[in-house]
Scaffold this motif. Structure first.
Motif, PDB file in Angstrom:
ATOM      1  N   VAL A 161       0.982  -1.223  -0.009  1.00  0.00           N
ATOM      2  CA  VAL A 161       0.000  -0.009   0.030  1.00  0.00           C
ATOM      3  C   VAL A 161       0.954   1.348   0.151  1.00  0.00           C
ATOM      4  O   VAL A 161       1.629   1.532   0.849  1.00  0.00           O
ATOM      5  CB  VAL A 161      -0.851  -0.099   1.221  1.00  0.00           C
ATOM      6  N   VAL A 266      -1.883  -1.621  -4.012  1.00  0.00           N
ATOM      7  CA  VAL A 266      -2.797  -0.265  -4.103  1.00  0.00           C
ATOM      8  C   VAL A 266      -1.967   1.029  -3.949  1.00  0.00           C
ATOM      9  O   VAL A 266      -0.971   1.188  -2.959  1.00  0.00           O
ATOM     10  CB  VAL A 266      -3.768  -0.431  -2.966  1.00  0.00           C
ATOM     11  N   ILE A 268      -2.243   4.840  -3.474  1.00  0.00           N
ATOM     12  CA  ILE A 268      -3.100   5.823  -2.836  1.00  0.00           C
ATOM     13  C   ILE A 268      -2.680   7.304  -2.697  1.00  0.00           C
ATOM     14  O   ILE A 268      -1.502   7.633  -2.206  1.00  0.00           O
ATOM     15  CB  ILE A 268      -3.656   5.836  -1.514  1.00  0.00           C
ATOM     16  N   ARG A 293      -3.473  -1.111  -8.426  1.00  0.00           N
ATOM     17  CA  ARG A 293      -4.944  -0.463  -8.449  1.00  0.00           C
ATOM     18  C   ARG A 293      -4.679   0.990  -7.896  1.00  0.00           C
ATOM     19  O   ARG A 293      -3.906   1.197  -6.697  1.00  0.00           O
ATOM     20  CB  ARG A 293      -5.925  -0.994  -7.522  1.00  0.00           C
ATOM     21  N   VAL A 295      -5.769   4.770  -6.498  1.00  0.00           N
ATOM     22  CA  VAL A 295      -6.788   5.273  -5.937  1.00  0.00           C
ATOM     23  C   VAL A 295      -6.402   7.012  -5.931  1.00  0.00           C
ATOM     24  O   VAL A 295      -5.387   7.169  -4.897  1.00  0.00           O
ATOM     25  CB  VAL A 295      -7.183   4.915  -4.420  1.00  0.00           C
ATOM     26  N   ASP A 314      -9.707   1.715   4.878  1.00  0.00           N
ATOM     27  CA  ASP A 314     -10.411   0.913   3.890  1.00  0.00           C
ATOM     28  C   ASP A 314      -9.925   0.177   2.860  1.00  0.00           C
ATOM     29  O   ASP A 314     -10.038  -1.111   2.547  1.00  0.00           O
ATOM     30  CB  ASP A 314     -11.557   1.916   3.353  1.00  0.00           C
ATOM     31  N   GLU A 315      -8.865   0.749   2.259  1.00  0.00           N
ATOM     32  CA  GLU A 315      -8.016   0.093   1.353  1.00  0.00           C
ATOM     33  C   GLU A 315      -7.170  -0.785   1.735  1.00  0.00           C
ATOM     34  O   GLU A 315      -7.207  -2.151   1.244  1.00  0.00           O
ATOM     35  CB  GLU A 315      -7.311   1.176   0.497  1.00  0.00           C
ATOM     36  N   ARG A 318      -9.490  -3.763   2.460  1.00  0.00           N
ATOM     37  CA  ARG A 318      -9.851  -4.554   1.245  1.00  0.00           C
ATOM     38  C   ARG A 318      -8.780  -5.205   0.473  1.00  0.00           C
ATOM     39  O   ARG A 318      -8.801  -6.370   0.108  1.00  0.00           O
ATOM     40  CB  ARG A 318     -10.381  -3.357   0.214  1.00  0.00           C
ATOM     41  N   LEU A 319      -7.480  -4.818   0.719  1.00  0.00           N
ATOM     42  CA  LEU A 319      -6.400  -5.545  -0.106  1.00  0.00           C
ATOM     43  C   LEU A 319      -6.211  -7.026   0.886  1.00  0.00           C
ATOM     44  O   LEU A 319      -6.149  -7.861   0.438  1.00  0.00           O
ATOM     45  CB  LEU A 319      -4.979  -4.878   0.101  1.00  0.00           C
TER      46      LEU A 319
END
Length: 326
Positions: A161, A266, A268, A293, A295, A314-315, A318-319
């Motif tokens: 992340v 992810v 962000i 991904r 965001v 939240d991310e 989710r991951l």
């Protein structure tokens, strides 16, 4: 003869001022040390120790999240809000002081300035802590560190992340004024970090803290919660300068390998980040890492983990839920 006496007088005055500044620096550093002592256990690594701040259940059915801080910071910065909320979600959370920051040793000195070198130290620390493959969360400078960890130590990384990550080659700087070039000569940098840099840094700490949040306002109490003053100690200021100076060349080499990252990723970022612009870093990185991904948070600046904490939580959740059970 008069000219020689004048020069000698100026040199003597400069030495006296430097000694006074060094004394003030030692006093400020001692007060910072006393105010912000180590907040968690240490991990032994080759050449010294890595400091941690930990929260959440251990072991955890949801797995472990490792938090890596950016430049001028320490483990308390991502732990203060993001780490505590992730712990409340049931994760084991381990935030680490990067080598030379917070209470971590610099280990190999200036050779520890690259993401690759720090990734090796972090991987060893996690292994010695008994931490298995984890979700690695890296902010800003630590975006480069987290991707280096995924490239060189994939067994430590269950997922990435990346928050406002500094990961792509940086634009070439224009001509640097002579006084900046002089200040960046290693012996001069060492001297400045032990004389005038700490008092000046203390004066500008609050304005600098506000500037990294733009266009948002810095939350009340952020500097205290993040233990931001720890960066003002001489050895840490020197490490910070070394890390920032080493980053451009390191990113030029490292960015060529991003397509080899296999960890679920992810990214962000805020679309108003003026420090690590999304168009220059996050968006190109999302195109390079297979399956990454992206965001993009509208209206958000650089400190996404502080001003948009729940969106980051939240991310991460989710991951984590997309991965096999730890």
């Amino acid at each position: 003869m008069l000219l020689l006496k004048l020069i000698a007088g100026l040199l003597a005055g400069g030495v006296v001022l430097a000694l006074v500044a060094a004394g003030v620096t030692l006093l400020i550093a001692a007060r910072i040390d006393a105010r912000y002592p180590p907040a968690g256990p240490f991990a032994s690594v080759t050449g010294g120790r890595i400091a941690t701040i930990q929260a959440g259940p251990n072991p955890s059915a949801r797995g472990t999240v490792v938090l890596l801080h950016g430049a001028s910071a320490n483990a308390a910065d991502p732990m203060a809000d993001l780490g505590r909320r992730l712990a409340a979600e049931g994760f084991r959370v381990v935030a680490l002081d990067r080598p030379g920051f917070g209470w971590s040793d610099r280990l190999t000195g200036g050779a520890m300035a690259t993401p690759k070198a720090q990734a090796a130290a972090i991987a060893e620390a996690l292994a010695n802590l008994g931490v298995g493959p984890s979700l690695i969360v890296g902010h800003s400078w630590a975006g480069a560190l987290a991707t280096a960890l995924a490239l060189d130590h994939p067994d430590r990384v269950a997922g990435l992340v990346l928050l406002a990550p500094a990961v792509m080659p940086l634009p070439a700087l224009g001509p640097i004024p002579w006084y900046y070039r002089l200040a960046l000569v290693p012996p001069v940098t060492w001297l400045l970090s032990r004389t005038v840099a700490t008092p000046i840094g203390l004066y500008y700490l609050a304005p600098a803290g506000r500037s990294v949040f733009r266009p948002q306002e810095a939350p009340a109490g952020y500097l205290e919660a993040s233990r931001a003053a720890l960066v003002l100690r001489p050895a840490t200021m020197l490490a910070n300068v070394q890390d920032l100076m080493a980053l451009p060349e390191a990113l030029t080499r490292q960015s060529a390998a991003y397509d080899r990252i296999t960890a679920p990723t992810v990214i962000i970022t805020g679309d108003c980040d003026g420090i690590v612009p999304a168009d220059r870093h996050a968006r190109p990185l999302a195109r390079l890492i297979p399956g990454a991904r992206l965001v993009v948070l509208p209206g958000i600046g650089h400190m996404v983990h502080v001003v948009a904490t729940q969106a980051v939580v939240d991310e991460v959740v989710r991951l984590a839920e997309s991965l096999p059970a730890p």
